[in-house]
Design a protein around this motif. Structure first.
Motif, PDB file in Angstrom:
ATOM      1  N   ARG A  70       0.834  -1.211   0.000  1.00 18.52           N
ATOM      2  CA  ARG A  70       0.000   0.000   0.000  1.00 18.52           C
ATOM      3  C   ARG A  70       0.866   1.258   0.000  1.00 18.52           C
ATOM      4  O   ARG A  70       0.599   2.209  -0.743  1.00 18.52           O
ATOM      5  N   ALA A  71       1.909   1.273   0.824  1.00 18.70           N
ATOM      6  CA  ALA A  71       2.785   2.442   0.896  1.00 18.70           C
ATOM      7  C   ALA A  71       3.484   2.700  -0.438  1.00 18.70           C
ATOM      8  O   ALA A  71       3.551   3.853  -0.902  1.00 18.70           O
ATOM      9  N   PHE A  72       3.992   1.657  -1.074  1.00 22.63           N
ATOM     10  CA  PHE A  72       4.647   1.827  -2.371  1.00 22.63           C
ATOM     11  C   PHE A  72       3.659   2.295  -3.433  1.00 22.63           C
ATOM     12  O   PHE A  72       3.980   3.148  -4.261  1.00 22.63           O
ATOM     13  N   ARG A  73       2.459   1.741  -3.413  1.00 19.57           N
ATOM     14  CA  ARG A  73       1.440   2.144  -4.374  1.00 19.57           C
ATOM     15  C   ARG A  73       1.143   3.631  -4.247  1.00 19.57           C
ATOM     16  O   ARG A  73       1.124   4.370  -5.235  1.00 19.57           O
ATOM     17  N   LYS A  74       0.954   4.078  -3.028  1.00 21.51           N
ATOM     18  CA  LYS A  74       0.656   5.489  -2.788  1.00 21.51           C
ATOM     19  C   LYS A  74       1.848   6.369  -3.128  1.00 21.51           C
ATOM     20  O   LYS A  74       1.675   7.460  -3.677  1.00 21.51           O
ATOM     21  N   LEU A  75       3.035   5.907  -2.810  1.00 24.33           N
ATOM     22  CA  LEU A  75       4.248   6.662  -3.110  1.00 24.33           C
ATOM     23  C   LEU A  75       4.385   6.913  -4.611  1.00 24.33           C
ATOM     24  O   LEU A  75       4.812   7.989  -5.031  1.00 24.33           O
ATOM     25  N   LYS A  76       3.990   5.942  -5.409  1.00 24.56           N
ATOM     26  CA  LYS A  76       4.068   6.062  -6.869  1.00 24.56           C
ATOM     27  C   LYS A  76       2.868   6.783  -7.466  1.00 24.56           C
ATOM     28  O   LYS A  76       2.794   6.977  -8.666  1.00 24.56           O
ATOM     29  N   GLY A  77       1.901   7.162  -6.615  1.00 22.31           N
ATOM     30  CA  GLY A  77       0.764   7.947  -7.080  1.00 22.31           C
ATOM     31  C   GLY A  77      -0.372   7.154  -7.693  1.00 22.31           C
ATOM     32  O   GLY A  77      -1.217   7.717  -8.396  1.00 22.31           O
ATOM     33  N   PHE A  78      -0.423   5.862  -7.443  1.00 24.44           N
ATOM     34  CA  PHE A  78      -1.499   5.025  -7.971  1.00 24.44           C
ATOM     35  C   PHE A  78      -2.675   4.995  -7.010  1.00 24.44           C
ATOM     36  O   PHE A  78      -2.495   4.945  -5.795  1.00 24.44           O
ATOM     37  N   THR A  79      -3.873   4.987  -7.565  1.00 21.11           N
ATOM     38  CA  THR A  79      -5.040   4.637  -6.766  1.00 21.11           C
ATOM     39  C   THR A  79      -5.101   3.121  -6.743  1.00 21.11           C
ATOM     40  O   THR A  79      -4.436   2.452  -7.543  1.00 21.11           O
ATOM     41  N   GLN A  80      -5.908   2.589  -5.873  1.00 16.48           N
ATOM     42  CA  GLN A  80      -6.045   1.135  -5.820  1.00 16.48           C
ATOM     43  C   GLN A  80      -6.589   0.620  -7.155  1.00 16.48           C
ATOM     44  O   GLN A  80      -6.134  -0.397  -7.674  1.00 16.48           O
ATOM     45  N   GLU A  81      -7.523   1.353  -7.731  1.00 15.37           N
ATOM     46  CA  GLU A  81      -8.123   0.952  -9.000  1.00 15.37           C
ATOM     47  C   GLU A  81      -7.097   0.963 -10.137  1.00 15.37           C
ATOM     48  O   GLU A  81      -6.985   0.000 -10.903  1.00 15.37           O
ATOM     49  N   SER A  82      -6.325   2.045 -10.248  1.00 23.40           N
ATOM     50  CA  SER A  82      -5.357   2.145 -11.352  1.00 23.40           C
ATOM     51  C   SER A  82      -4.213   1.144 -11.205  1.00 23.40           C
ATOM     52  O   SER A  82      -3.727   0.591 -12.189  1.00 23.40           O
ATOM     53  N   PHE A  83      -3.812   0.906  -9.977  1.00 25.08           N
ATOM     54  CA  PHE A  83      -2.728  -0.053  -9.727  1.00 25.08           C
ATOM     55  C   PHE A  83      -3.180  -1.469 -10.057  1.00 25.08           C
ATOM     56  O   PHE A  83      -2.467  -2.230 -10.713  1.00 25.08           O
ATOM     57  N   ALA A  84      -4.382  -1.809  -9.635  1.00 24.05           N
ATOM     58  CA  ALA A  84      -4.927  -3.143  -9.934  1.00 24.05           C
ATOM     59  C   ALA A  84      -5.063  -3.329 -11.441  1.00 24.05           C
ATOM     60  O   ALA A  84      -4.706  -4.378 -11.975  1.00 24.05           O
ATOM     61  N   ARG A  85      -5.543  -2.310 -12.123  1.00 22.62           N
ATOM     62  CA  ARG A  85      -5.700  -2.389 -13.578  1.00 22.62           C
ATOM     63  C   ARG A  85      -4.353  -2.586 -14.261  1.00 22.62           C
ATOM     64  O   ARG A  85      -4.216  -3.383 -15.173  1.00 22.62           O
TER      65      ARG A  85
END
Length: 66
Positions: free
Chosen positions: A20-35
């Motif tokens: 979660r921390a890395f995802r947020k650090l890279k600026g992804f939403t949960q939806e965009s990261f999953a996609r």
């Protein structure tokens, strides 16, 4: 010296928080990261909320994004 046994629930907790921390650090939403990884948002949510242990293939997908 004794080796501490690792609690699987604690390891899941650490991995979920780190993902979660890395995802947020890279600026992804949960939806965009999953996609981007080709998984459902609910799978990513379960991993991040520490209810599901990530599979090796999911960990590989996550690492390829970073």
């Amino acid at each position: 010296m004794y080796r501490q046994r690792r609690d699987p629930a604690m390891e899941t907790d650490k991995r979920g928080r780190r993902i979660r921390a890395f995802r947020k650090l890279k600026g992804f939403t949960q939806e965009s990261f999953a996609r981007k990884m080709g998984v459902s948002e609910s799978v990513l949510g379960e991993v991040e909320s520490r209810t599901e242990w990530p599979s090796e293939s999911l960990l590989e997908k996550i690492s390829s994004v970073f």
